[in-house]
Motif scaffolding. Structure first.
Motif, PDB file in Angstrom:
ATOM      1  N   HIS A  16     -24.651  -2.781  36.822  1.00 15.92           N
ATOM      2  CA  HIS A  16     -24.394  -1.662  37.734  1.00 15.92           C
ATOM      3  C   HIS A  16     -22.922  -1.561  38.125  1.00 15.92           C
ATOM      4  N   CYS A  17     -22.344  -2.698  38.596  1.00 17.86           N
ATOM      5  CA  CYS A  17     -20.978  -2.640  39.132  1.00 17.86           C
ATOM      6  C   CYS A  17     -19.966  -3.431  38.318  1.00 17.86           C
ATOM      7  N   LYS A  18     -20.423  -4.121  37.269  1.00 16.13           N
ATOM      8  CA  LYS A  18     -19.566  -4.880  36.353  1.00 16.13           C
ATOM      9  C   LYS A  18     -18.923  -6.116  36.986  1.00 16.13           C
ATOM     10  N   THR A  19     -19.419  -6.581  38.129  1.00 21.56           N
ATOM     11  CA  THR A  19     -18.943  -7.814  38.754  1.00 21.56           C
ATOM     12  C   THR A  19     -19.528  -9.009  38.020  1.00 21.56           C
ATOM     13  N   THR A  20     -18.773 -10.083  37.900  1.00 19.38           N
ATOM     14  CA  THR A  20     -19.302 -11.321  37.319  1.00 19.38           C
ATOM     15  C   THR A  20     -20.202 -11.977  38.350  1.00 19.38           C
ATOM     16  N   ILE A  21     -21.455 -12.239  37.955  1.00 21.55           N
ATOM     17  CA  ILE A  21     -22.450 -12.817  38.861  1.00 21.55           C
ATOM     18  C   ILE A  21     -23.143 -13.984  38.171  1.00 21.55           C
ATOM     19  N   LEU A  22     -23.920 -14.744  38.926  1.00 22.31           N
ATOM     20  CA  LEU A  22     -24.701 -15.823  38.338  1.00 22.31           C
ATOM     21  C   LEU A  22     -25.780 -15.251  37.437  1.00 22.31           C
ATOM     22  N   GLU A  23     -26.003 -15.896  36.314  1.00 19.57           N
ATOM     23  CA  GLU A  23     -27.043 -15.466  35.377  1.00 19.57           C
ATOM     24  C   GLU A  23     -28.426 -15.498  36.032  1.00 19.57           C
ATOM     25  N   SER A  24     -28.621 -16.411  36.973  1.00 16.32           N
ATOM     26  CA  SER A  24     -29.911 -16.571  37.640  1.00 16.32           C
ATOM     27  C   SER A  24     -30.163 -15.564  38.764  1.00 16.32           C
ATOM     28  N   ALA A  25     -29.180 -14.734  39.094  1.00 18.03           N
ATOM     29  CA  ALA A  25     -29.301 -13.814  40.228  1.00 18.03           C
ATOM     30  C   ALA A  25     -30.416 -12.796  40.023  1.00 18.03           C
ATOM     31  N   VAL A  26     -31.217 -12.612  41.061  1.00 12.52           N
ATOM     32  CA  VAL A  26     -32.262 -11.594  41.062  1.00 12.52           C
ATOM     33  C   VAL A  26     -31.670 -10.258  41.515  1.00 12.52           C
TER      34      VAL A  26
END
Length: 122
Positions: A16-26
């Motif tokens: 959605h926003c192209k931010t780097t996030i944890l792969e496990s994030a819900v």
């Protein structure tokens, strides 16, 4: 992104926003969009390990104040892992801004250690 998918700390890009996030994030912690729906019987345990909040209020006189919010993360050896400007702006006379920093921890069962990476600057 991490080269070891499924490992604790592995990352991906929010669609959605192209931010780097944890792969496990819900849900994306930046845009708050849901990325997948988990089984309700197994809620994710989240511990808020750190939360700091403060307000800066500009007095009614004088010129505007400009600000930059800078976040630096260091490892246990003091080496810089990440350094980012997360927001900029101005506070005009009579206005205020509240800044909140929160660090949330989610336990995993992954006992593997990620290899140390060279310092990255985003």
């Amino acid at each position: 992104m991490s080269t070891r998918p499924g490992a604790a700390g592995a990352t991906r890009t929010c669609p959605h926003c192209k931010t780097t996030i944890l792969e496990s994030a819900v849900a994306c912690p930046s845009c708050r969009h849901y990325l997948r729906f988990e089984d309700k019987a197994q809620p994710t345990q989240v511990t808020r390990a750190l939360q700091v909040e403060g307000e800066i209020r500009h007095p009614a006189e004088g010129g505007a104040w400009e600000y930059s919010v800078v976040l630096t993360i260091r490892d246990d050896e003091g080496k810089e892992v990440s350094h980012q400007v997360v927001g900029v702006g101005a506070i005009h006379p009579g206005d205020a801004r509240t800044f909140t920093l929160a660090v949330e921890l989610m336990p995993t069962n992954d006992m593997r250690r990620m290899p140390k990476k060279p310092t990255s600057r985003h």
